[in-house]
Write a protein that holds these residues in place. Structure first.
Motif, PDB file in Angstrom:
ATOM      1  N   ASP A  59       0.833  -1.195   0.000  1.00  0.00           N
ATOM      2  CA  ASP A  59       0.000   0.000   0.000  1.00  0.00           C
ATOM      3  C   ASP A  59       0.874   1.254   0.000  1.00  0.00           C
ATOM      4  N   ALA A  79      -7.775   1.873   4.145  1.00  0.00           N
ATOM      5  CA  ALA A  79      -7.388   0.831   5.103  1.00  0.00           C
ATOM      6  C   ALA A  79      -8.513  -0.170   5.288  1.00  0.00           C
ATOM      7  N   HIS A  83      -8.234  -4.193   3.910  1.00  0.00           N
ATOM      8  CA  HIS A  83      -8.418  -5.309   4.843  1.00  0.00           C
ATOM      9  C   HIS A  83      -9.621  -6.165   4.446  1.00  0.00           C
ATOM     10  N   LEU A 120      -4.572   0.388   9.887  1.00  0.00           N
ATOM     11  CA  LEU A 120      -4.067  -0.811   9.228  1.00  0.00           C
ATOM     12  C   LEU A 120      -3.607  -1.847  10.252  1.00  0.00           C
ATOM     13  N   VAL A 127       0.069  -6.805   9.154  1.00  0.00           N
ATOM     14  CA  VAL A 127       0.541  -5.592   8.476  1.00  0.00           C
ATOM     15  C   VAL A 127       1.976  -5.294   8.882  1.00  0.00           C
TER      16      VAL A 127
END
Length: 250
Positions: A59, A79, A83, A120, A127
């Protein structure tokens, strides 16, 4: 080397282009995601299709202005969608580029990045965060914002780093085994200088006189002046310096 399928959010941006290049050069499969490729991380348009078969999301998507509220809303939506759609697609992890000192920020774009990191890291997928210093490429943007033959640039300390260097470090982080308990890694350039000093080097090439200013009025200027956004002792320092990078530009 095993081949991984990466989906890169923000693939056509300043950093994203380098991330795509690095991953491609290393032999991985890359799915570029940006509005230009029909994928919108804010609305979710095209995201499910783009993430099908992806193992890792990188990202590097970013908001186009420094407005804190607008940037925060952008990062909040991106975010959530990365996810949500990533979990449905079976993505193993997300790696994201952030900014050194974001965890200390209280206002402006860096405060929005602080929220981005938190959102995140609180999501269902694993992450990995890489905090980078300001890019060499940012100096030109500072001059572009001030048309004319004089530019006022903050004389705030920085340790500028090349986008390509950040892309290489981010690709390494995205593929390396996780080590629990380690601090969030940082990447910065090898030389400490001020934004104004670097801007003078570029300004000399453009015929622009650069005047250093104290940064008054900028978000968290006092924190920046005190070195809050400089790399910590565990940071990776890697070239080229700004002068070396500038000399290599066509």
């Amino acid at each position: 080397m095993s081949i991984t399928t990466f989906a890169v959010a923000g693939a056509t941006g300043r950093l994203g282009r380098h991330v795509v290049d690095v991953l491609t050069e290393r032999g991985h499969r890359v799915v570029p995601m940006s509005r230009a490729t029909g994928v919108d991380v804010v609305t979710g348009q095209g995201l499910a299709e783009a993430l099908t078969g992806a193992q890792v999301v990188i990202d590097v998507a970013s908001w186009h202005s420094s407005d804190q509220e607008a940037a925060t809303e952008f990062f909040r939506a991106s975010a959530r969608n990365l996810h949500e759609y990533g979990r449905e697609a079976g993505v193993a992890r997300i790696a994201v580029a952030s900014i050194i000192g974001a965890d200390k920020a209280t206002a402006g774009f860096l405060a929005a990045k602080k929220v981005h990191e938190e959102l995140l890291l609180d999501g269902p997928l694993p992450v990995r965060v890489l905090r980078a210093a300001q890019f060499h490429e940012f100096v030109g943007q500072l001059l572009d914002w001030q048309p004319g033959d004089v530019a006022h640039v903050p004389a705030l300390p920085t340790q500028l780093v090349a986008c390509r260097t950040v892309a290489e470090e981010l690709a390494d982080l995205a593929t390396a085994p996780a080590v629990p308990g380690t601090p969030i890694p940082e990447i910065a350039g090898p030389r400490r200088e001020t934004l104004a000093e670097a801007a003078r080097l570029l300004g000399a090439r453009r015929g622009v006189k650069v005047v250093g200013v104290d940064g008054a009025g900028m978000p968290d200027a006092e924190l920046a002046a005190a070195g809050a956004f400089l790399p910590g002792p565990h940071a990776t320092l890697a070239g080229p310096t700004f002068q070396e990078w500038l000399d290599a530009q066509p």
